[in-house]
Design a protein around this motif. Structure first.
Motif, PDB file in Angstrom:
ATOM      1  N   ILE A  95       0.341   4.189  -9.781  1.00  0.00           N
ATOM      2  CA  ILE A  95      -0.581   5.271  -9.394  1.00  0.00           C
ATOM      3  C   ILE A  95      -1.996   4.715  -9.249  1.00  0.00           C
ATOM      4  N   ILE A  96      -2.366   3.878 -10.198  1.00  0.00           N
ATOM      5  CA  ILE A  96      -3.704   3.286 -10.134  1.00  0.00           C
ATOM      6  C   ILE A  96      -3.807   2.385  -8.918  1.00  0.00           C
ATOM      7  N   HIS A  97      -2.733   1.671  -8.642  1.00  0.00           N
ATOM      8  CA  HIS A  97      -2.722   0.767  -7.494  1.00  0.00           C
ATOM      9  C   HIS A  97      -2.929   1.553  -6.200  1.00  0.00           C
ATOM     10  N   TYR A  98      -2.238   2.675  -6.057  1.00  0.00           N
ATOM     11  CA  TYR A  98      -2.405   3.490  -4.850  1.00  0.00           C
ATOM     12  C   TYR A  98      -3.781   4.130  -4.815  1.00  0.00           C
ATOM     13  N   ASP A  99      -4.232   4.637  -5.925  1.00  0.00           N
ATOM     14  CA  ASP A  99      -5.567   5.205  -6.058  1.00  0.00           C
ATOM     15  C   ASP A  99      -5.837   6.250  -4.980  1.00  0.00           C
ATOM     16  N   SER A 100      -4.852   7.043  -4.654  1.00  0.00           N
ATOM     17  CA  SER A 100      -5.066   8.011  -3.576  1.00  0.00           C
ATOM     18  C   SER A 100      -4.584   9.413  -3.965  1.00  0.00           C
ATOM     19  N   GLU A 101      -3.969   9.542  -5.097  1.00  0.00           N
ATOM     20  CA  GLU A 101      -3.425  10.847  -5.475  1.00  0.00           C
ATOM     21  C   GLU A 101      -4.219  11.386  -6.662  1.00  0.00           C
ATOM     22  N   PRO A 102      -5.256  12.166  -6.415  1.00  0.00           N
ATOM     23  CA  PRO A 102      -6.102  12.624  -7.522  1.00  0.00           C
ATOM     24  C   PRO A 102      -5.293  13.347  -8.595  1.00  0.00           C
ATOM     25  N   PRO A 150       0.856  -1.203   0.000  1.00  0.00           N
ATOM     26  CA  PRO A 150       0.000   0.000   0.000  1.00  0.00           C
ATOM     27  C   PRO A 150       0.886   1.246   0.000  1.00  0.00           C
ATOM     28  N   PRO A 151       0.304   2.419  -0.188  1.00  0.00           N
ATOM     29  CA  PRO A 151       1.136   3.628  -0.205  1.00  0.00           C
ATOM     30  C   PRO A 151       1.899   3.762   1.110  1.00  0.00           C
ATOM     31  N   PRO A 152       3.133   4.211   1.063  1.00  0.00           N
ATOM     32  CA  PRO A 152       3.918   4.320   2.296  1.00  0.00           C
ATOM     33  C   PRO A 152       3.272   5.300   3.262  1.00  0.00           C
ATOM     34  N   GLU A 153       3.357   4.921   4.554  1.00  0.00           N
ATOM     35  CA  GLU A 153       2.704   5.785   5.548  1.00  0.00           C
ATOM     36  C   GLU A 153       3.592   6.976   5.907  1.00  0.00           C
ATOM     37  N   ASP A 154       4.865   6.732   5.897  1.00  0.00           N
ATOM     38  CA  ASP A 154       5.811   7.792   6.238  1.00  0.00           C
ATOM     39  C   ASP A 154       5.690   8.932   5.228  1.00  0.00           C
ATOM     40  N   GLY A 155       5.425  10.112   5.745  1.00  0.00           N
ATOM     41  CA  GLY A 155       5.176  11.250   4.856  1.00  0.00           C
ATOM     42  C   GLY A 155       6.355  11.561   3.955  1.00  0.00           C
TER      43      GLY A 155
END
Lengths: 935, 441
Positions: A317-324, A269-274
């Motif tokens: 990017i599609i996998h993360y699906d969180s960055e509009p 999943p997308p990394p949690e660390d900012g």
């Protein structure tokens, strides 16, 4: 040494190969090979030692012969000897032979493993690589067993050469793929992950393949690789093309490594660390930016490498699906590719867009490309690209553009390839249904669909349109009008006739007011198609005719005439003939009231998942349908009927093993028992169940002679029973099966013993209480312990209550516990039997019944029934061999009741005389009653 | 009926392609090549069915002949035709080889046009064909105008195989009885199966339209005559070892010139012979076969690495006769690494390319015996499967008929011309060859 002077050319091998190549026929080739094999055998005979060069040469020849397809059964030893040579070429040929011709010959394997071990522990990198390649090429379980512990050590050791590390990583990957249980990373995990930091890019590339594979199995252990991968990626992406000199491919820095890194990141999943996330986003942005830059080279390799990274980045990017922001940019980038010259790029763009369309962020962005996609669908030369375009149109469809897309797909359908037509039809049907705001549009679309691609319209599609028309009152009139018009075409598809027949039969009255579509016109129109249709359609049309008789009494005589014609009433097809005969009789005998009741308009269909969607899913195979599609289906599917409760997973049926007795396929004998009808009323008059649920209860009397079977079945519930008895004790297993896809709530059962039974005759104890919930399709079990105190005649009652879809269901059944269950069979000789028979001669001890046979008098069946009763069937006791004689003792807690039975069948009169004598009068009577129903 | 006929070389390239019917498409040529010639596994069946099309093939050295049809034809007919086709080609240009076929392709197409018509086999008699299909063109000195005009009536007439007006100064007749004897014998010397297939081949150079009558010691005929009272002691001839009088023929086929009705009723073989060489009849016998040689094998395995083989052959016919071209083939195991051979007579050699010891003897008289012994060294292999011990096979040629067939008479009548039976010079020869002559060891 002479070998040195000969060099590595191996002239003999070259000559042999050219000889083979020059052979004119297969026979000549075989002769040449036989000759060579004999030569090699004589050389290997071992009279004198061969030098390494000759050994290598002959092993090479053997290998060549083997690769030509001949069996080689010797030379393995020589090949193993080559392994211990110090010359690279000899060792290499040895390993080559071993990897190609290895067989699990124990002694040789030991030798080979030994040689490999020696090479692995040598400090010579080329030898280590050869050994590792051999392990990887063979990749057998034996190899894994021997070396799975060794290789990780080599992989992470500080002093290992880079090239060896590369080989070791790939070798380990191979072993892990063949036998994952043997490759345990454990302690090595973190050090393997840190290979991502290695100086040598080759090592990183090899290691990343291994890590990707390992992390797919246990992602948690390798979590740390994410940040390392991101930093590595950012270093590559931000590097100038000159930085990674050896790894720059047509101006693209390390394209393979980049792709692999991006693919590895897709496992997490997308990394949690900012900070890490920021860096990654930066990387992805850079990649997208670079795609915009003008190409540094016109070579196709340059653009290929660049695009490979880009597509991998887009999938991430599609996998993360969180960055509009990224999603939209990706979408725009793909939009450019949609019009690219390169067909492959167009294909990939369409494919990626399909997944992008499912993301809520980019859905709108994808929609902007609708014109391009429609254009692609129409003009693309390659069918696979057109297919992707159709998929994308399907994916990007929503309420706003449904009409346009459906119209485009319909128009494309006329010219579509045959291979994708059926799928297109399904998609059109689904979209039309899903986004229908106006049902007249829906009906138009589907009828158009049938008109254009009738052959590809599956059953499900036209079933569905009928379901919807029947469930929606407002569209019925329009539908009738439209099908009527559609049927007027001189040639129309059979599916159209089916839909037309059904709809006019149901709703023809709605358009009968118009003189152009008067009843007779409607009928004549339908009947003009009759002779062109297949049998099932004709059957459907016949049903439509009888409905016509109900709807329009004025057509009665015409239709009766048709039904009466020889081609119907004497049709060679049984189904058609039966329908014709029955409908004719029905129409002439039944009064209008009866006719109106029988031929009433069909009730609305229960709402369920669209069968078309299920079919599309099946067609695509599991996993092929995007998640979005399924969700959409769930979200939108219900609205047709105003969102009734939906079975989440209607397709899930209980696994056969859960269905202990195979109750679902309950024995057809019991289900079809002729007496079921009469007893059914019996059971329910005292139980008082709501009558609107059609059901099938198996009468208790059927369980007199058997212990297992289906006790009860209706549309909702099936109750199976399995029981065992010993002495005066019994245990009964009840299986409740939920036949629907919806769960039953507050499911409770109680067993009661009415009247005196409760207090002192029968003692019943319910064992495990049930869960109050039964999931759709599930089965639960309940155990009841029974103890017989004294003899009894009544049966205990089972009461079941549950809620199904809000309605309370109440059900009372008789448990099939009868006195004969506690029989203990007694064997006795002829004179013993008659002695006891005489002892029980008091008039109240005897019960006798003469009755007519209900079933055929089959000796074997009778025997089986008597045995099932629980008594011992005594052979050669009665002087008349036709008669049956049984003996047994009923075990109750209070006393034992000996019983004797005699059954005298009379085959001519089809009558039985049954005599039961027992030491207790009530027992005799009860047994006699029970048994009389059995024969 | 035959839809087409193709000839391929060993590589599968098409040399001759002749399609007779429309149901055979162009792709049939390729289908056969892909599925049979280039098949991964060797195709053993002579008939292959590919996509509802049947391919019948025979192979002559490296050349494949394939007849193709979509219909349900008589397979025996097709093969008979293919063999006949081979005979015709051999008669025209000798050995069937790629080179010969390429050099004669016009001729072959001409022949194919003549012997097959819309897939139906026509006259395939070489003698008749040679009169009007020649490579050099029809030469006027050999065939006068009248003769040419007669061709049509002759070919379509009752006696299609012989033209009228043939004249020879010397009327000669050659008759060969060619037999091949097949045998499978157990190591203990028990005959497991044996049969003789024989042919009677004639060469006739006779004037006019002679009527011939051929007689042999057919059991049925002899028995019939014996009943009739005529005694025939020609059975005590000098041929063969046994003095048996008659033989039982299991089945036989005749050249089209033989009058079958006469054979059926009287069992006499009478015919008007074609000019030149032809095969008069073919037959097969299975009873009382004279086996010219007996092979006695002795194989002993000494440990895992050595094999001792001793083979004795005994000739079993009259000492005055000489057998020729004797060849004994002793198979060796696949892991043979060396062979030592000792033989008293002839020459023996280990041929690695054939996995066999080949022992050749030029000549051998009857009632003699000879032996060979060999030591075979083996290479130990890790293969556990045992050597299958293929049978020892043998080739030879003997100057008598192993079936015991004897020619009793061959009479020639020519009522129109003035020569009689006595004026014809007749030659009779018997040759017995080995077919598949095997002894298990």
């Amino acid at each position: 040494m002479p070998a040195v002077s000969k060099g590595d050319g191996m002239r003999g091998l070259a000559v042999f190969i050219s000889d083979i190549r020059n052979c004119k026929s297969k026979e000549a080739e075989i002769k040449r090979i036989n000759k060579e094999l004999a030569n090699i055998r004589s050389k290997f005979k071992g009279d004198k030692a061969l030098d390494g060069y000759s050994k290598k040469k002959y092993v090479c020849k053997l290998l060549f012969i083997f690769l030509l397809g001949h069996d080689i059964d010797f030379g393995h030893m020589e090949a193993v000897n080559l392994l211990s040579s110090n010359k690279y070429t000899e060792k290499q040929i040895g390993y080559l032979f071993i990897s190609v011709l290895v067989n699990s010959n124990s002694e040789l394997i030991r030798l080979i493993n030994n040689a490999i071990k020696n090479d692995l522990s040598s400090r010579n990198p080329t030898f280590m690589c050869l050994a590792l390649h051999c392990i990887a090429n063979v990749g057998s379980r034996e190899m894994a067993e021997a070396f799975a512990g060794e290789i990780p050590r080599i992989l992470v050791a500080g002093d290992t050469m880079d090239s060896v590390k590369q080989s070791a990583a790939l070798c380990l990957l191979r072993l892990y793929k063949t036998s994952p249980d043997l490759v345990l990373m454990g302690e090595w995990t973190s050090r393997v992950v840190h290979l991502l930091n290695d100086q040598h890019m080759g090592v990183v590339t090899a290691a990343i393949s291994l890590i990707t594979c390992l992390s797919q199995k246990n992602p948690d252990e390798f979590k740390t690789c994410v940040s390392l991968a991101v930093s590595r990626l950012s270093r590559i992406v931000s590097s100038a093309s000159t930085d990674l000199q050896d790894y720059t491919y047509y101006f693209v820095p390390a394209p393979w490594l980049s792709c692999k890194l991006l693919r590895l990141l897709q496992c997490y999943p997308p990394p949690e660390d900012g900070a890490v996330k920021g860096r990654l986003v930066e990387c992805l942005e850079t990649i997208l930016n670079k795609a915009q830059e003008p190409p540094k080279s016109k070579k196709v390799q340059h653009s290929n490498a660049k695009n490979a990274i880009l597509f991998e980045a887009i999938s991430l990017i599609i996998h993360y699906d969180s960055e509009p922001n990224l999603l939209v940019r990706a979408c725009n980038q793909l939009g450019q590719f949609l019009q690219h010259r390169e067909t492959n790029l167009r294909y990939l763009a369409l494919e990626s867009m399909c997944t992008l369309a499912s993301s809520e962020f980019s859905h709108e962005a994808v929609k902007t490309h609708i014109e391009t996609v429609i254009n692609a669908l129409k003009t693309e030369r390659d069918v696979s690209v057109r297919q992707r375009a159709a998929d994308l149109l399907y994916a990007m469809c929503d309420r706003s553009n449904a009409k346009q897309i459906v119209a485009e797909m319909l128009s494309y359908l006329e010219t579509a390839d045959y291979s994708i037509r059926e799928e297109m039809v399904l998609k059109v049907a689904i979209l039309a249904e899903k986004y229908a705001v106006d049902y007249s549009w829906y009906v138009d679309t589907i009828l158009n669909l049938i008109r254009i691609a009738g052959d590809y319209v599956s059953e499900e599609v036209w079933y569905r349109v009928i379901q919807i028309v029947i469930n929606r009152d407002d569209v019925q009139g329009y539908a009738a009008k439209t099908v009527f018009e559609a049927l007027q075409a001189p040639a129309c598809h059979e599916n159209m006739v089916k839909v037309g027949g059904y709809i006019l039969g149901e709703f023809g009255n709605l358009i009968a007011g118009d003189p152009r579509s008067s009843p007779l016109v409607q009928f004549n129109l339908l009947h003009s198609k009759f002779h062109l249709c297949s049998v099932p359609t004709r059957a459907l049309l016949l049903s439509a005719y009888i409905k016509f008789i109900n709807l329009f009494p004025e057509t009665k005589s015409t239709i009766q005439e048709v039904l009466r014609s020889d081609s119907q009433i004497r049709n060679s097809d049984v189904e058609l003939q039966q329908r014709a005969v029955e409908y004719l009789k029905l129409s002439s005998i039944a009064s209008t009231d009866v006719l109106a009741t029988v031929l009433e308009e069909m009730p609305p269909f229960p709402e369920r998942e669209s069968s078309i969607l299920a079919k599309l899913k099946k067609k695509k195979g599991p996993g092929a349908v995007s998640v979005n599609e399924l969700e959409e289906g769930k979200r939108e599917g219900g609205e047709l009927n105003g969102g009734g409760e939906r079975g989440g997973d209607s397709s899930s049926t209980p696994s056969p093993s859960a269905d202990l007795l195979g109750l679902r396929a309950g024995p057809p004998v019991t289900a079809a028992a002729p007496s079921a009808g009469s007893l059914l009323v019996d059971v329910f008059s005292e139980a008082g169940v709501n009558d609107d649920v059609p059901f099938l209860a198996v009468p208790a009397c059927l369980f007199v002679c058997k212990n297992n079977g289906v006790l009860f079945e209706n549309q909702l519930l099936q109750i199976g029973i399995k029981s065992e008895y010993r002495q005066n004790l019994g245990r009964m297993y009840l299986f409740y099966g939920n036949k629907t896809s919806v769960q039953f709530v507050t499911f409770t059962t109680t067993v009661t013993c009415p009247g005196e039974l409760q207090s002192h005759i029968l003692h019943i104890h319910t064992w495990n209480s049930l869960e109050p919930l039964i999931e759709g399709g599930a089965q639960v079990q309940q155990v009841i312990n029974i103890e017989c105190l004294t003899d009894f005649s009544d049966a205990p009652l089972l009461n079941i209550k549950f809620r199904y879809g809000g309605a309370l269901q109440n059900l009372t059944l008789k448990l099939p516990v009868t006195i004969n269950k506690f029989f203990q069979p007694t064997e006795m000789a002829s004179h013993d039997f008659f002695q006891r028979w005489k002892q029980l001669s008091l008039p109240q001890q005897e019960a006798q019944k003469i009755f007519k046979a209900n079933h055929a008098m089959d000796t074997e069946v009778l025997k089986a029934k008597l045995l099932g009763l629980g008594m011992a069937l005594l052979e050669n006791v009665d002087p008349n061999p036709e008669n049956f004689v049984c003996a047994g003792v009923i075990q109750t807690k209070a006393q034992q009741v000996g019983s004797l039975l005699r059954l005298e069948p009379n085959a001519q009169a089809q009558m039985y005389r049954l005599t039961v004598r027992s030491s207790k009068d009530t027992v005799s009577k009860r047994l006699c009653e029970l048994l009389a129903e059995q024969f | 009926m035959i839809g087409g006929l193709f000839i391929y070389n060993h590589k599968g390239e098409v040399l001759i392609s002749r399609v007779y019917r429309d149901d055979i498409g162009r792709n049939a040529v390729d289908a056969f090549r892909v599925n049979v010639i280039h098949a991964r596994q060797q195709v053993r069946s002579p008939v292959t069915n590919i996509a509802r099309t049947s391919f019948f093939h025979v192979k002559r050295s490296n050349i494949w002949l394939a007849a193709v049809t979509k219909q349900n034809v008589n397979a025996a007919m097709v093969f008979e035709f293919l063999y006949k086709m081979c005979d015709v080609m051999t008669a025209y240009f000798g050995k069937i080889s790629e080179e010969n076929i390429k050099n004669n392709f016009v001729l072959i197409y001409e022949l194919l046009d003549e012997i097959l018509d819309f897939g139906y086999p026509q006259n395939s008699e070489t003698g008749a064909l040679k009169t009007f299909i020649t490579q050099q063109g029809i030469k006027s000195q050999h065939h006068t105008k009248e003769e040419q005009s007669q061709i049509t009536s002759q070919v379509t007439g009752q006696i299609g195989w012989r033209r009228e007006g043939i004249k020879y100064r010397r009327n000669e007749l050659f008759l060969d009885v060619l037999e091949s004897v097949n045998l499978l014998m157990s190591p203990q010397g028990q005959v497991l199966s044996a049969h003789v297939s024989g042919r009677v081949v004639m060469k006739s150079y006779l004037s006019g339209m002679p009527e011939c009558k051929f007689g042999m010691n057919d059991k049925i005929v002899i028995d019939k005559q014996g009943k009739g009272g005529t005694t025939d002691d020609s059975g005590k001839s000098e041929l063969g070892g046994s003095g048996k009088q008659s033989i039982a023929i299991d089945d036989c086929t005749f050249h089209q010139c033989v009058r079958l009705s006469k054979f059926d009723s009287e069992r006499s073989i009478s015919f008007i012979p074609p000019d030149g060489e032809y095969e008069l009849m073919r037959y097969r016998t299975t009873k009382d076969i004279i086996l010219p040689f007996r092979v006695i094998p002795l194989v002993r395995e000494v440990g895992r690495t050595k094999l001792e083989v001793k083979v004795v052959i005994k000739s079993n016919f009259k000492p005055s006769l000489l057998a020729q071209k004797i060849e004994v083939r002793i198979p060796t195991p696949l892991n043979t690494s060396g062979v030592q051979v000792i033989c008293m007579k002839g020459k023996a050699k280990y041929k690695a390319s054939e996995n066999a010891i080949v022992w050749k003897i030029k000549r051998m008289a009857g009632m003699k015996e000879s032996q060979i012994s060999a030591e075979i060294e083996l290479l130990p292999t890790n293969d556990k499967k045992k050597w299958a011990r293929p049978p020892i096979s043998m080739n030879f040629e003997v100057p008598f008929a192993p079936s015991g067939l004897k020619v009793r008479y061959l009479k020639v009548f020519e009522p129109k011309l003035n020569y009689s039976d006595h004026d014809v010079i007749k030659w009779v020869r018997y040759i017995g060859r080995s077919g598949i002559y095997e002894t298990r060891c």
